[in-house]
Design an enzyme around this catalytic site. Structure first.
Site, PDB file in Angstrom:
ATOM      1  N   TRP A   1       0.893  -1.154   0.000  1.00 46.76           N
ATOM      2  CA  TRP A   1       0.000   0.000   0.000  1.00 46.76           C
ATOM      3  C   TRP A   1       0.932   1.203   0.000  1.00 46.76           C
ATOM      4  O   TRP A   1       1.620   1.479   0.976  1.00 46.76           O
ATOM      5  CB  TRP A   1      -0.884   0.008   1.241  1.00 46.76           C
ATOM      6  CG  TRP A   1      -1.914   1.091   1.222  1.00 46.76           C
ATOM      7  CD1 TRP A   1      -3.169   1.031   0.679  1.00 46.76           C
ATOM      8  CD2 TRP A   1      -1.809   2.405   1.793  1.00 46.76           C
ATOM      9  NE1 TRP A   1      -3.827   2.213   0.862  1.00 46.76           N
ATOM     10  CE2 TRP A   1      -3.018   3.077   1.547  1.00 46.76           C
ATOM     11  CE3 TRP A   1      -0.797   3.083   2.482  1.00 46.76           C
ATOM     12  CZ2 TRP A   1      -3.262   4.389   1.962  1.00 46.76           C
ATOM     13  CZ3 TRP A   1      -1.030   4.387   2.888  1.00 46.76           C
ATOM     14  CH2 TRP A   1      -2.248   5.026   2.631  1.00 46.76           C
TER      15      TRP A   1
ATOM     16  N   ASN B   1       7.282  -3.074   6.045  1.00 39.30           N
ATOM     17  CA  ASN B   1       5.963  -2.498   6.305  1.00 39.30           C
ATOM     18  C   ASN B   1       6.172  -1.398   7.335  1.00 39.30           C
ATOM     19  O   ASN B   1       6.701  -1.658   8.414  1.00 39.30           O
ATOM     20  CB  ASN B   1       5.023  -3.581   6.857  1.00 39.30           C
ATOM     21  CG  ASN B   1       3.755  -2.994   7.456  1.00 39.30           C
ATOM     22  OD1 ASN B   1       3.277  -1.958   7.003  1.00 39.30           O
ATOM     23  ND2 ASN B   1       3.219  -3.639   8.463  1.00 39.30           N
ATOM     24  N   GLY B   2       5.767  -0.162   6.985  1.00 40.52           N
ATOM     25  CA  GLY B   2       5.937   0.956   7.914  1.00 40.52           C
ATOM     26  C   GLY B   2       6.445   2.184   7.179  1.00 40.52           C
ATOM     27  O   GLY B   2       6.419   2.230   5.941  1.00 40.52           O
TER      28      GLY B   2
ATOM     29  N   GLU C   1     -16.760   4.718   0.604  1.00 39.86           N
ATOM     30  CA  GLU C   1     -15.475   4.007   0.529  1.00 39.86           C
ATOM     31  C   GLU C   1     -15.480   2.889  -0.502  1.00 39.86           C
ATOM     32  O   GLU C   1     -14.438   2.556  -1.049  1.00 39.86           O
ATOM     33  CB  GLU C   1     -15.012   3.505   1.899  1.00 39.86           C
ATOM     34  CG  GLU C   1     -15.819   2.383   2.499  1.00 39.86           C
ATOM     35  CD  GLU C   1     -15.285   1.934   3.862  1.00 39.86           C
ATOM     36  OE1 GLU C   1     -14.079   1.998   4.096  1.00 39.86           O
ATOM     37  OE2 GLU C   1     -16.111   1.508   4.697  1.00 39.86           O
TER      38      GLU C   1
ATOM     39  N   HIS D   1     -27.325  25.402   7.666  1.00 41.66           N
ATOM     40  CA  HIS D   1     -26.244  26.344   7.956  1.00 41.66           C
ATOM     41  C   HIS D   1     -25.194  26.316   6.858  1.00 41.66           C
ATOM     42  O   HIS D   1     -24.034  26.649   7.099  1.00 41.66           O
ATOM     43  CB  HIS D   1     -25.639  26.047   9.330  1.00 41.66           C
ATOM     44  CG  HIS D   1     -26.634  26.232  10.430  1.00 41.66           C
ATOM     45  ND1 HIS D   1     -27.004  27.482  10.891  1.00 41.66           N
ATOM     46  CD2 HIS D   1     -27.386  25.345  11.107  1.00 41.66           C
ATOM     47  CE1 HIS D   1     -27.921  27.338  11.837  1.00 41.66           C
ATOM     48  NE2 HIS D   1     -28.178  26.046  11.977  1.00 41.66           N
TER      49      HIS D   1
END
Ligand code: M6R
Length: 608
Positions: free
Chosen positions: A75, A101-102, A488, A504
């Site tokens: 990702w 990962n990170g 999503e 509003h």
């Protein structure tokens, strides 16, 4: 985000890596790659796109020979999804390979230093600095090189590493990104999450922060950053392996929606003892509960929406003031946590970076932290002072459904328990609520079985550009979740508004045919809601209403009505969300979207 796997053993590594990655695709799916040590060198194949591209490229792993390997499903954080940015990454002479990962937060600084020393970068990733840094420090002792880079890197990482001159070893290390390892017959495995290894072992070790693992075919050793050996004990995973399969459903999301009655039952039944609520894992005496002055709920996404719902339940039932905050905001706003504040963090994965950081912040400020978590043994579950599990089972679809429903139940139980102990709920009232709670699974099932009606309605709105969800009180919280479900997975812009707030500003967006989904489950607010619906309808909106059976008055103000069965007013979310989940799902299907893996998203958000 991103998923990493590794294998060292007697079997061919590549098929095991691909299989493991297929269980981790929920963590990211914009590119994937594997590297396998073969005779005297490391071979690597990686590619932009879903895992199936990699499977095709490697003929399901058969083109990569070797019994030691690492793999990655990505990702993107630094650098767009591309072949070049996909993991694994090599050092300059292809003798060290890593998956990560990170996020390495100081990667730019490190990159500049490495460039000055002659290192060339071929990707845009932060990860590439790690492998060059390893190369820089490596002088034949892998463990030493790993500990050295750990002192230099800031940020989060779970790494799988192979050194070609140590072909019988696989290294893994973790800081603030999840990592588990397990011993299997004839080999050892490492992965970001349990489903990737479940086929091979049920006994896993949770790697803690700043721990290093050295694996050979037969052994597994753990070390601190000072190279001191550590003794660890394994944990037995009790999940049903089939729970992570589609089981005949077209999508995980649909399957998981259908698992909601079970998730709800499994979450409340162990905590109902006769007409009493017993939450042993709370580990709080009646006196502790009585001395709660405030509850601070912290979470992200849908878990945050469950928290917003529970604010009304805790305040209404237990009369305890509640503040709900997004974890990404909470962690940087110097929250004022006074003695007497109970902090509740909610998370399906138990690995959400912001929620985990918020938990740590709250603990540091001296608060007691209760985690409501789905994944057993996850970081949040382990670090919270107390953990109350939601028993939803593994959730694979990126859009949460059953875990969210189970979170609501856990929160209702807590609020009811607190209300009883604090003398705000009589035995008689509690008994009635328990009966309503027990009725929820069958009511949810009944609503799910009404899916064809929702599908027909959804098909009329496949081309919608904007959808608004409105409600008041708990119905506003339901609207937040309904709106997130739709946007999503279908990519239709939608927003949730507290119905009284529309005029509003936002009402100027309503035009002929705009769909406004209105939620009315709170009797005391019916009339106010009907006025808001009339206001938007007068301006051309098409009004969908989700309301309680018997509220036929709503038909005057709505173009289409979905009725939900009668329940306790605090439990309405558990029913009203079902048609909204189905609506989002069928719109997404009708638009040809990949509902289980929506673009740009990942199931477990382990970067901030
Ligand atoms: O694992 P967590 O519950 O901590 O995840 C929080 C959010 O990332 C998650 O709820 C997200 O909003 C889902 N995609 C919603 O469907």
């Amino acid at each position: 985000m991103c998923g990493i796997v590794g294998y060292i053993g007697n079997r061919q590594a590549a098929p095991i890596l691909l299989d493991g990655l297929s269980k981790l695709e929920y963590r990211g799916y914009d590119s994937a790659g594997i590297a396998v040590h073969s005779v005297d060198k490391i071979n690597m194949v990686k590619s932009k796109g879903r895992l199936k591209v990699l499977e095709e490229l490697t003929h399901n792993g058969s083109t990569l020979n070797g019994t030691v390997g690492i793999g990655h499903t990505r990702w993107a954080t630094h650098g767009s999804p591309s072949d070049q940015n996909a993991h694994p990454h090599f050092n300059k002479n292809n003798s060290i390979v890593i998956v990560h990962n990170g996020i390495i937060e100081n990667y730019l600084k490190l990159k500049k230093k490495l460039e000055k020393k002659g290192y060339e970068f071929i990707s845009e990733t932060d990860t590439e600095v790690i492998v060059h840094l390893l190369d820089y420090y490596y002088s034949g002792n892998p463990l030493q090189a790993v500990t050295k880079i750990m002192h230099r890197m800031e940020g989060s990482y779970a790494l799988g590493i192979i050194f070609s001159d140590h072909p019988n070893e696989l290294y893994a290390v973790r800081k603030d990104s999840p990592l588990i390892v397990g011993k299997t017959e004839g080999g050892n495995v490492v992965a970001s999450d349990v489903p990737a290894v479940l086929k091979y072992t049920r006994n896993v070790y949770f790697v803690e922060n700043e721990e290093i693992v050295r694996m050979t075919r037969d052994e597994m050793e753990f070390f601190t950053v000072d190279e001191e050996p550590i003794e660890k004990t394994s944990v037995e995973i009790e999940w049903d392996i089939n729970a992570a399969e589609k089981g005949g459903y077209e999508h995980f999301m649909l399957k998981e929606m259908y698992e909601q009655p079970k998730a709800i039952t499994d979450t409340f039944s162990p905590r109902l003892k006769g007409q009493d609520i017993v939450i042993e894992e709370l580990n709080m005496s009646d006196q502790d509960i009585k001395s709660i002055e405030k509850i601070m709920i912290v979470a992200c996404g849908s878990a945050y929406h469950a928290g917003v719902t529970s604010k009304y339940v805790f305040e209404g039932l237990a009369k305890i003031p509640v503040e709900v905050d997004l974890a990404s905001e909470f962690r940087y706003r110097n929250p004022l946590l006074r003695e007497g504040t109970l902090v509740i963090v909610i998370s399906q994965s138990g690995e959400t970076a912001d929620t985990l950081a918020a938990l740590r912040e709250a603990k540091e400020l001296g608060s007691r932290v209760l985690g409501i978590v789905n994944v057993v043994g996850s970081s949040i579950a382990r670090e919270a002072d107390n953990v109350m599990y939601t028993w939803a089972g593994p959730e694979i679809a990126v859009a949460t459904t059953k875990a969210y429903s189970a979170q609501l139940i856990a929160l209702y139980l807590l609020a009811m328990k607190f209300a009883c102990v604090r003398g705000e709920l009589t035995d008689h009232e509690l008994a009635a609520m328990v009966e309503d709670l027990k009725a929820l699974p069958a009511q949810v099932e009944m609503l799910l079985n009404n899916k064809n009606k929702i599908q027909r309605f959804a098909n009329r709105y496949l081309a919608a550009k904007d959808v608004f969800f409105i409600g008041r009180g708990i119905d506003y919280a339901i609207s937040l979740e309904g709106s997130l479900k739709l946007k999503e997975i279908s990519y239709i812009h939608s927003e949730a508004y507290a119905a009284g707030e529309l005029k509003h500003g936002t009402i100027s967006l309503i035009e002929e045919g705009t769909l406004v989904a209105s939620v009315l489950t709170q009797k005391q607010l019916y009339k106010k809601m009907i006025s808001n619906m009339v206001e938007v309808r007068t301006r051309g909106a098409f009004v969908l209403a989700v309301t309680n059976e018997g509220n036929v008055e709503v038909e005057r103000a709505a173009d289409y009505v979905i009725y939900i069965p009668e329940t306790n007013k605090y439990f309405a979310n558990s029913l009203a969300i079902i048609p909204l989940q189905l609506f989002g799902y069928y719109i997404a299907i009708g638009r040809g979207c990949d509902v289980d893996k929506p673009r740009n998203l990942a199931k477990s958000v382990t970067v901030e």
